[in-house]
Design a protein around this motif. Structure first.
Motif, mmCIF file in Angstrom:
data_model
loop_
_atom_site.group_PDB
_atom_site.id
_atom_site.type_symbol
_atom_site.label_atom_id
_atom_site.label_comp_id
_atom_site.label_asym_id
_atom_site.label_seq_id
_atom_site.Cartn_x
_atom_site.Cartn_y
_atom_site.Cartn_z
ATOM 1 N N UNK A 1 -3.033 -23.372 9.285
ATOM 2 C CA UNK A 1 -4.311 -23.924 9.706
ATOM 3 C C UNK A 1 -4.728 -25.034 8.759
ATOM 4 N N UNK A 2 -5.789 -25.760 9.151
ATOM 5 C CA UNK A 2 -6.213 -26.895 8.344
ATOM 6 C C UNK A 2 -5.102 -27.911 8.237
ATOM 7 N N UNK A 3 -4.839 -28.394 7.041
ATOM 8 C CA UNK A 3 -3.763 -29.367 6.873
ATOM 9 C C UNK A 3 -2.394 -28.722 7.079
ATOM 10 N N UNK A 4 -2.308 -27.409 6.893
ATOM 11 C CA UNK A 4 -1.033 -26.716 7.115
ATOM 12 C C UNK A 4 -0.704 -26.565 8.598
ATOM 13 N N UNK A 5 -1.627 -26.902 9.468
ATOM 14 C CA UNK A 5 -1.338 -26.893 10.903
ATOM 15 C C UNK A 5 -0.323 -27.966 11.273
ATOM 16 N N UNK A 6 -0.081 -28.899 10.360
ATOM 17 C CA UNK A 6 0.891 -29.959 10.600
ATOM 18 C C UNK A 6 2.298 -29.573 10.178
ATOM 19 N N UNK A 7 2.497 -28.343 9.715
ATOM 20 C CA UNK A 7 3.817 -27.896 9.287
ATOM 21 C C UNK A 7 4.557 -27.241 10.444
ATOM 22 N N UNK A 8 5.862 -27.425 10.463
ATOM 23 C CA UNK A 8 6.704 -26.876 11.527
ATOM 24 C C UNK A 8 7.547 -25.703 11.047
ATOM 25 N N UNK A 9 7.251 -25.187 9.871
ATOM 26 C CA UNK A 9 8.011 -24.083 9.322
ATOM 27 C C UNK A 9 7.050 -23.055 8.722
ATOM 28 N N UNK A 10 7.508 -21.815 8.646
ATOM 29 C CA UNK A 10 6.737 -20.785 7.969
ATOM 30 C C UNK A 10 6.709 -21.078 6.473
ATOM 31 N N UNK A 11 5.609 -20.728 5.842
ATOM 32 C CA UNK A 11 5.511 -20.772 4.382
ATOM 33 C C UNK A 11 4.651 -19.598 3.937
ATOM 34 N N UNK A 12 4.821 -19.174 2.699
ATOM 35 C CA UNK A 12 4.023 -18.089 2.154
ATOM 36 C C UNK A 12 2.602 -18.557 1.889
ATOM 37 N N UNK A 13 1.654 -17.621 1.962
ATOM 38 C CA UNK A 13 0.256 -17.938 1.676
ATOM 39 C C UNK A 13 -0.590 -17.937 2.939
ATOM 40 N N UNK A 14 -1.824 -17.431 2.833
ATOM 41 C CA UNK A 14 -2.736 -17.323 3.970
ATOM 42 C C UNK A 14 -4.081 -17.963 3.612
ATOM 43 N N UNK A 15 -4.836 -18.322 4.620
ATOM 44 C CA UNK A 15 -6.199 -18.798 4.409
ATOM 45 C C UNK A 15 -7.076 -18.299 5.551
ATOM 46 N N UNK A 16 -8.395 -18.422 5.370
ATOM 47 C CA UNK A 16 -9.342 -18.084 6.417
ATOM 48 C C UNK A 16 -9.759 -19.351 7.160
ATOM 49 N N UNK A 17 -10.000 -19.189 8.446
ATOM 50 C CA UNK A 17 -10.351 -20.328 9.277
ATOM 51 C C UNK A 17 -11.794 -20.763 9.035
ATOM 52 N N UNK A 18 -12.020 -22.056 9.177
ATOM 53 C CA UNK A 18 -13.361 -22.608 9.050
ATOM 54 C C UNK A 18 -13.991 -22.783 10.422
ATOM 55 N N UNK A 19 -15.269 -23.154 10.437
ATOM 56 C CA UNK A 19 -15.996 -23.277 11.703
ATOM 57 C C UNK A 19 -15.403 -24.365 12.587
#
Length: 383
Positions: free
Chosen positions: A212-230
């Protein structure tokens, strides 16, 4: 015995392989791809991370060379009757065991096909094999022999693909209530994978992609999680898996009000997939599918933001990838034929504006128009 197909189906697959071997004048093939062994015999393991090979002779006899840890695995999950064990030891070279076994099988001087292009064949193993067998017989690269046969799915395989697609839909249904402001990617991912397991499915051959966020532009899995914003964006690529058969889906979900760029990119994705549906049928090639993708997106000024492939064949696959060998990329001459299961994805990653948009699902090809295996449409999802 835990077989997923009737014995007659395995016999038919072997006969197809033997016919191809006869056409190529091969006396034997050494299968290293786990999906090749699974397709041909039902053998189900992740033991291919170590040395193992299935030897198939032109007379139809088969012998598995593997480690002791997979002896019972092969007996319980496959139709393989002949199993030979190489022993773990310091400085072990199982390719010497292989050469001795091939000699015992009267294959000295034979023309032998080898699956080199597979995750079950490391560079070190390839070098050891070539060193042991270069003077033993004539070695031929047969990396795509079984893969080509696996492109066309039988009715029983299609049934598993349909179930996999149902599980993929279930995974999205489980995720949607959790995709909201302050929603946690961890909970979303757990719900999606849990839905597949609850529906009787398997681990996929590679990780689900979530960002999500800027990581929504990635096409591969990566470790690490975040919470969604409004106001956020969430890219998901996942697959249902049933008896290792996959049906993949891909979506970028917008949280809050979609931006003008989101809507613009979504429209381009939708129009491109709709155009591809007109060529995803007999009389066209995999290259034609990619050309359609590239033409439409490039006409909209998106050449810098698209990828150089737009999908691939799906089937029974093992880690680290659920992609089969044939992809939609420029110049691929592979014909589209009925009874293929093909994943079409649109991936547009606009790094200039930080906007992601993806759209895709799995199709079953027919004599005419392709059949989407998902029960969901291709609407933009806004949460």
């Amino acid at each position: 015995m835990a077989l997923h197909f009737e014995r007659d189906e395995y016999s038919a697959r072997l006969n197809r392989l033997l016919a191809e071997m006869q056409d190529q004048k091969l006396d034997a093939v050494l299968l290293f791809a786990q999906e090749s062994m699974y397709w041909l015999t039902g053998y189900d393991t992740f033991g291919y991370c170590f040395f193992q090979t299935l030897i198939v002779k032109a007379d139809g006899s088969m012998t598995l060379l593997t480690r002791s840890a997979d002896l019972r695995q092969a007996r319980q999950t496959s139709i393989i009757e002949n199993i030979s064990i190489w022993v773990d030891r310091v400085n072990a070279d199982p390719t010497l065991d292989l050469k001795n076994l091939l000699s015992d099988m009267d294959l000295l001087g034979a023309k032998i096909g080898i699956e080199y292009d597979t995750h079950g064949m490391t560079g070190r193993v390839a070098r050891l094999i070539d060193n042991q067998l270069s003077t033993f017989g004539q070695l031929i690269d047969a990396s795509y022999l079984v893969g080509g046969l696996r492109l066309i799915k039988s009715p029983a395989e299609i049934a598993y693909a349909r179930h996999a697609a149902e599980l993929a839909d279930d995974a999205l249904d489980a995720a949607l209530p959790l995709i909201k402001a302050d929603g946690d990617e961890s909970d979303i991912l757990a719900a999606m994978q849990g839905a597949v397991f609850s529906g009787g499915g398997d681990y996929p051959a590679n990780e689900f992609i979530i960002g999500s966020g800027e990581d929504a532009l990635l096409c591969r899995y990566k470790a690490g999680r975040r919470k969604l914003e409004a106001n956020d964006q969430l890219t998901l690529e996942w697959a249902g898996a049933s008896a290792h058969y996959h049906a993949a889906m891909m979506r970028t979900v917008v949280i809050g009000e979609p931006s003008l760029r989101h809507r613009e990119l979504y429209k381009a994705c939708l129009e491109t997939i709709q155009a591809i549906e007109e060529v995803l049928r007999p009389g066209h090639t995999f290259g034609d599918v990619f050309d359609t993708h590239a033409r439409i997106l490039d006409e909209r000024g998106l050449s810098r933001h698209r990828l150089n492939a737009c999908g691939y064949s799906l089937g029974a696959r093992f880690s680290p990838s659920w992609m089969e060998q044939q992809m939609f990329h420029v110049g691929n001459p592979q014909e589209i034929l009925p009874d293929m299961t093909l994943f079409v994805h649109m991936i547009i990653m606009d790094s200039d504006s930080g906007t992601a948009m993806t759209l895709g699902h799995t199709y079953l090809t027919t004599e005419g128009a392709p059949e989407p295996l998902s029960r969901r449409g291709l609407d933009l999802i806004v949460c």
